[in-house]
Design a protein around this motif. Sequence first.
Motif, PDB file in Angstrom:
ATOM      1  N   GLN A 127      38.940 -40.213 -55.817  1.00  0.00           N
ATOM      2  CA  GLN A 127      37.726 -39.808 -55.383  1.00  0.00           C
ATOM      3  C   GLN A 127      36.906 -40.820 -54.123  1.00  0.00           C
ATOM      4  OE1 GLN A 127      34.682 -38.269 -58.140  1.00  0.00           O
ATOM      5  NE2 GLN A 127      35.960 -36.806 -58.922  1.00  0.00           N
ATOM      6  N   ARG A 128      37.215 -42.328 -54.773  1.00  0.00           N
ATOM      7  CA  ARG A 128      36.687 -43.030 -54.006  1.00  0.00           C
ATOM      8  C   ARG A 128      37.259 -43.203 -52.676  1.00  0.00           C
ATOM      9  NH1 ARG A 128      31.986 -45.883 -54.689  1.00  0.00           N
ATOM     10  NH2 ARG A 128      31.691 -46.351 -56.915  1.00  0.00           N
ATOM     11  N   ARG A 129      38.774 -42.981 -52.662  1.00  0.00           N
ATOM     12  CA  ARG A 129      39.628 -42.953 -51.411  1.00  0.00           C
ATOM     13  C   ARG A 129      39.301 -41.691 -50.670  1.00  0.00           C
ATOM     14  NH1 ARG A 129      44.168 -44.069 -54.954  1.00  0.00           N
ATOM     15  NH2 ARG A 129      45.058 -42.166 -54.512  1.00  0.00           N
ATOM     16  N   LEU A 130      39.037 -40.494 -51.271  1.00  0.00           N
ATOM     17  CA  LEU A 130      38.703 -39.430 -50.455  1.00  0.00           C
ATOM     18  C   LEU A 130      37.223 -39.587 -49.720  1.00  0.00           C
ATOM     19  CD1 LEU A 130      38.916 -36.400 -49.563  1.00  0.00           C
ATOM     20  CD2 LEU A 130      37.974 -35.750 -51.630  1.00  0.00           C
ATOM     21  N   GLU A 131      36.420 -40.098 -50.436  1.00  0.00           N
ATOM     22  CA  GLU A 131      35.018 -40.650 -49.669  1.00  0.00           C
ATOM     23  C   GLU A 131      35.135 -41.395 -48.398  1.00  0.00           C
ATOM     24  OE1 GLU A 131      32.081 -42.624 -51.924  1.00  0.00           O
ATOM     25  OE2 GLU A 131      30.459 -41.078 -51.404  1.00  0.00           O
ATOM     26  N   ILE A 132      36.264 -42.476 -48.705  1.00  0.00           N
ATOM     27  CA  ILE A 132      36.371 -43.084 -47.450  1.00  0.00           C
ATOM     28  C   ILE A 132      37.113 -42.474 -46.266  1.00  0.00           C
ATOM     29  CG2 ILE A 132      37.788 -45.099 -46.578  1.00  0.00           C
ATOM     30  CD1 ILE A 132      37.190 -46.507 -49.097  1.00  0.00           C
ATOM     31  N   ALA A 133      38.091 -41.507 -46.735  1.00  0.00           N
ATOM     32  CA  ALA A 133      38.699 -40.712 -45.712  1.00  0.00           C
ATOM     33  C   ALA A 133      37.889 -39.807 -45.031  1.00  0.00           C
ATOM     34  CB  ALA A 133      39.733 -39.719 -46.301  1.00  0.00           C
ATOM     35  N   ARG A 134      36.878 -39.237 -45.893  1.00  0.00           N
ATOM     36  CA  ARG A 134      35.911 -38.370 -45.187  1.00  0.00           C
ATOM     37  C   ARG A 134      35.073 -39.160 -44.253  1.00  0.00           C
ATOM     38  NH1 ARG A 134      31.729 -35.670 -49.408  1.00  0.00           N
ATOM     39  NH2 ARG A 134      30.725 -37.797 -49.013  1.00  0.00           N
ATOM     40  N   CYS A 135      34.566 -40.372 -44.386  1.00  0.00           N
ATOM     41  CA  CYS A 135      34.097 -41.028 -43.536  1.00  0.00           C
ATOM     42  C   CYS A 135      34.744 -41.226 -42.101  1.00  0.00           C
ATOM     43  CB  CYS A 135      33.635 -42.477 -44.084  1.00  0.00           C
ATOM     44  SG  CYS A 135      32.514 -42.441 -45.246  1.00  0.00           S
ATOM     45  N   MET A 136      36.031 -41.403 -42.666  1.00  0.00           N
ATOM     46  CA  MET A 136      36.874 -41.804 -41.273  1.00  0.00           C
ATOM     47  C   MET A 136      37.271 -40.952 -40.463  1.00  0.00           C
ATOM     48  SD  MET A 136      37.074 -45.052 -41.444  1.00  0.00           S
ATOM     49  CE  MET A 136      38.437 -45.105 -39.872  1.00  0.00           C
ATOM     50  N   VAL A 137      37.246 -39.463 -40.743  1.00  0.00           N
ATOM     51  CA  VAL A 137      37.542 -38.403 -40.005  1.00  0.00           C
ATOM     52  C   VAL A 137      36.240 -38.259 -39.089  1.00  0.00           C
ATOM     53  CG1 VAL A 137      39.113 -37.176 -41.486  1.00  0.00           C
ATOM     54  CG2 VAL A 137      36.675 -36.827 -41.789  1.00  0.00           C
ATOM     55  N   THR A 138      35.250 -38.852 -39.455  1.00  0.00           N
ATOM     56  CA  THR A 138      34.020 -38.600 -38.330  1.00  0.00           C
ATOM     57  C   THR A 138      34.366 -39.632 -36.998  1.00  0.00           C
ATOM     58  OG1 THR A 138      32.628 -40.148 -39.369  1.00  0.00           O
ATOM     59  CG2 THR A 138      32.535 -38.213 -40.285  1.00  0.00           C
ATOM     60  N   GLU A 139      35.164 -40.364 -37.272  1.00  0.00           N
ATOM     61  CA  GLU A 139      35.508 -41.590 -36.357  1.00  0.00           C
ATOM     62  C   GLU A 139      34.347 -42.530 -36.264  1.00  0.00           C
ATOM     63  OE1 GLU A 139      36.970 -39.143 -32.802  1.00  0.00           O
ATOM     64  OE2 GLU A 139      38.866 -39.177 -33.963  1.00  0.00           O
ATOM     65  N   PRO A 140      34.103 -43.067 -37.108  1.00  0.00           N
ATOM     66  CA  PRO A 140      32.897 -43.996 -37.184  1.00  0.00           C
ATOM     67  C   PRO A 140      33.221 -45.334 -36.341  1.00  0.00           C
ATOM     68  CG  PRO A 140      33.739 -44.367 -39.134  1.00  0.00           C
ATOM     69  CD  PRO A 140      34.714 -43.311 -38.574  1.00  0.00           C
ATOM     70  N   LYS A 141      32.144 -45.928 -35.984  1.00  0.00           N
ATOM     71  CA  LYS A 141      32.422 -47.579 -35.494  1.00  0.00           C
ATOM     72  C   LYS A 141      31.939 -48.428 -36.452  1.00  0.00           C
ATOM     73  CE  LYS A 141      31.619 -46.147 -30.863  1.00  0.00           C
ATOM     74  NZ  LYS A 141      31.085 -44.711 -31.047  1.00  0.00           N
ATOM     75  N   LEU A 142      31.181 -48.097 -37.343  1.00  0.00           N
ATOM     76  CA  LEU A 142      30.736 -48.890 -38.486  1.00  0.00           C
ATOM     77  C   LEU A 142      30.823 -48.329 -39.502  1.00  0.00           C
ATOM     78  CD1 LEU A 142      29.786 -51.666 -39.372  1.00  0.00           C
ATOM     79  CD2 LEU A 142      27.465 -51.013 -38.873  1.00  0.00           C
ATOM     80  N   LEU A 143      31.414 -48.722 -40.803  1.00  0.00           N
ATOM     81  CA  LEU A 143      31.456 -48.185 -41.963  1.00  0.00           C
ATOM     82  C   LEU A 143      30.647 -48.880 -43.011  1.00  0.00           C
ATOM     83  CD1 LEU A 143      33.069 -45.597 -43.040  1.00  0.00           C
ATOM     84  CD2 LEU A 143      34.808 -47.272 -43.627  1.00  0.00           C
ATOM     85  N   LEU A 144      29.654 -48.250 -43.660  1.00  0.00           N
ATOM     86  CA  LEU A 144      29.204 -48.956 -44.604  1.00  0.00           C
ATOM     87  C   LEU A 144      29.597 -48.469 -46.242  1.00  0.00           C
ATOM     88  CD1 LEU A 144      25.239 -48.223 -43.509  1.00  0.00           C
ATOM     89  CD2 LEU A 144      26.860 -49.959 -42.813  1.00  0.00           C
TER      90      LEU A 144
END
Lengths: 422, 256, 307
Positions: free
Chosen positions: B160-177
């Motif tokens: 679940q933790r990894r999915l949450e990060i992947a879910r952020c990454m598909v939005t193509e962010p510049k900064l990840l919190l």
Amino acid sequence: MKSNFSHAVFTAIITFIVSFPLLGLNLVTGGTSMSIEGAGPTTWMYIGAAVAIVFFFQLFRDQFTGLFRHIPKPSFNTGYQSLEPAKKAKVENWFTFAIILIALVWPFMVSRGSIDLATLVLIYVMLGLGLNIVVGLAGLLDLGYVAFYAVGAYSYALLSLYYDISFWLALPIAGIMAALFGFLLGFPVLRLRGDYLAIVTLGFGEIIRIFLLNATSLTGGPNGIGGIDKPTLFGMEFGRRVKEEGNTLFHEVMGISYDSTYKVIFLYLLALILVVITVFVIRRLVRMPVGRAWEALREDEIACRSLGMNRTVIKLSAFTIGAAFAGFAGCFFAARQGFISPESFTFIESAIILAIVVLGGMGSQMGVILAAIAMTVLPELAREFQEYRMLMFGLMMVLMMVWRPQGLLPSKRPHLELADDK
Amino acid sequence: MTNKTLLNVSDLRMQFGGLVAVNGVNLRVEEGQIVSIIGPNGAGKTTVFNCLSGFYTPTSGVVEFMGEEIQKLPDFKISLKGMVRTFQHVRLFNEMTVVENLLVAQHRHSNTNLLSGLFNTPAYKKSEERAMHRARYWLDKVGLTDVANREAGNLSYGQQRRLEIARCMVTEPKLLLLDEPAAGLNPKETKDLDNLIVSLKEDYHVSVLLIEHDMNLVMGISDNIYVINQGTPLASGTPEEIKGNPDVIKAYLGEV
Amino acid sequence: MLEAFLYFIQQILNGLTIGSTYALIAIGYTMVYGIIGMINFAHGEVYMIGTYVSFVVIAGLTMLGIEYVPIIILAALTIAIIVSSSFGWAIERTAYRPLRGANRLIPLISAIGMSIFLQNFVVNAQGARDVAIPPMISGGWTFGTENFQASLSYMQLIIFIATFICMSALTLFISKSRMGRACRAVAEDIKMANLLGINTNRVISATFVIGASLAAVAGLLLGLYYGVANPHIGFIAGLKAFTAAVLGGIGSIPGAMLGGIILGLTESLTAAYISSEWKDAVSFSLLVLILLFKPTGLLGKQEVEKV
């Protein structure tokens, strides 16, 4: 065991207190005074039975719960579920096709009353599917859904009355009007938390009904609007004589003798077409980004916001599109009845539509269709239970929430192929 | 240094009624950096995140993201600008499948025109294919391809933790919190997470702002560390400087 | 001029009367919401049942030849309270307790089902038509000119006094008694209260019982005031009382009182100066407006969203 016993006695007493004064003693109004009379022996037996059942159930509840644990929760697991996803889709398509085919042929073989009832079912299917978008998919509890139904119905009735606009032109207008209402009402209220939203929509539903009731000069008030034109088929009317200048008569064009059943069948088929369109449009919507966003919003609003989704826009789209379907259904309802009044748009109607969604399984289209059939046809079949219909509705809603909140036929997640890219 | 400042926070203050949760916090994240915020429980770290990501509107202070003041913007607009967060308690769309989670997250890139969707136009198809492609890529990257069609709520905690990060990454962010991404993970999973975060920085040029209690992780990957205690900044510097800072040791171990 | 003023005073008195009873019903919404955060949609039906039970008792005692009004009313009050609070207890036990901890829409749907069930339970048991009792307490004071007489009936006075007594007793109970303290603790933080050894289930049951008792008082009072009832009065009254609770700030007991009074006044003034047909629409609009612009109500607490 001892605490169970005292608890059992307590609950049995409560059961008696709850049932006796209202069931056992009936108020009789006669002249200026009021008196009471005892109920018949059957009622007494029921009260006694209820008290005894509650008592013994509570006394042996440990044993009962132990017993119930061994009974598996009902599941509808057939071989179908283990099929390959691709095959499953094929089976589903055939299944849908077959149902539509049967639904098309069926009215020519049964009685007029059955067709009429089936048309009513189709109206509820449409309403259920529309509300399902709002409640089942987007997770917004709308208790005033009937207001949009009313807007659709009154749109056609008024357009037909004042501007002589035909059903076919009024249908999209009614949908748009209802959607517009949905948009205007939704815009301010969708910021509210779930249960407040429910109450506010309920309030709006009542306000619209009170408006229809009191704006007598426009809507006829409690007397409603009558003589609404029936739909035509390419300018052909289904009555005995032409009502509208320039129209022809169906039976004359076809060269057959007049039969009022044609009209009933025509209305049924029209409703069927509207339902089929509704089903396909909503099925498409669910698989589109907007549909996914609705469900995501139901699941976790905060996560949605963190991913850059504008919750107001998403909620508003669900509210508006849901309202539009109620508008279509309302327009058809007005055309079928030929007469509408605020009586048809009370809170109970909203509750029935909600019960359909709840019974069917929130978010599940097939479930909603089956529930609409069950909720409309069963009370008709068991006429002697007619007076207990609403009692059963209420009880069913409670039991469903306690026992199976996901509904009888919960929606299945779509299986998405991870396309190979080369 | 050619680095540009991505996030610059000055004098952040957040007050709930009479309670000052965060006071005078300054932060700076350069492009391509991994920056951590550490501090004892209840120090106000998550409140800082909530202020940055727009869930709270700070009482005062300036939050600049890519040279633009964002402290007054609503949460979803900040996310659209390229600052995306995870949550201390994982927030997934539990009843939706893993792939669907990743597709939903791409809402911003999707063709949301109703008509083109209803009529399945080529532009719409292309947009959906792109989304699917990206989802597939990130599933692979975080090792969730096998469970792609499972409901997110049924995954293990680490997944679940990894999915949450992947879910952020598909939005193509510049900064990840990332808010305590290693909480509840076993040592092996923490190691994988370490590699993943470093890879995000090196391979995808995403900067990371991290809240974490796992000191090995923090000291190993951070370019810069801020320490917060009771809502106020205590120290900042490189991992080496922080390790030797007596104030920090005192805050963590109590008065000695 | 004087007539206009007297007319206005009359509306204020009528508004206060209705408002007091709304306040009594609103307590049930506000306490339940304050403690478990759900809207007890079936609460209006409990009030309706209170009215029916009072009517049954009044009719029964009259048949037995008892004519001393205070005895009849006291008996009606006692029995209505017992029956209504049993309903309150049973509703919580069957329809809400199994759902605790579920998504907040699920208990609400269950509550709506319960409301429909109870309404039709009474329809099937007592018929759907109006039932009426002859006036028990008539008379009052009138004052004014020849052209217009304002009046304060004894019944209205009884309603004010009864409401005042109930509210004082409730306030005392909440602030002084052991159970009242437990109620406040549970409202503050249910998990914490549980950890501290408070039997939260008991507290929740008590809340439903108290709310239902006050609704029964309102049921008796309004039953005597109007003299008629039907199984559908609970729906509208419930919605009004909920509006009162929200207006005053849901979860706040003085708020319910204030909200009830404001709503009662608004209604009676609307009916008098605009049109009685629109008075329900005006109260619902009031509900919508408060929820939109001040969802915490007049005396409610601000809720911080937990991220």
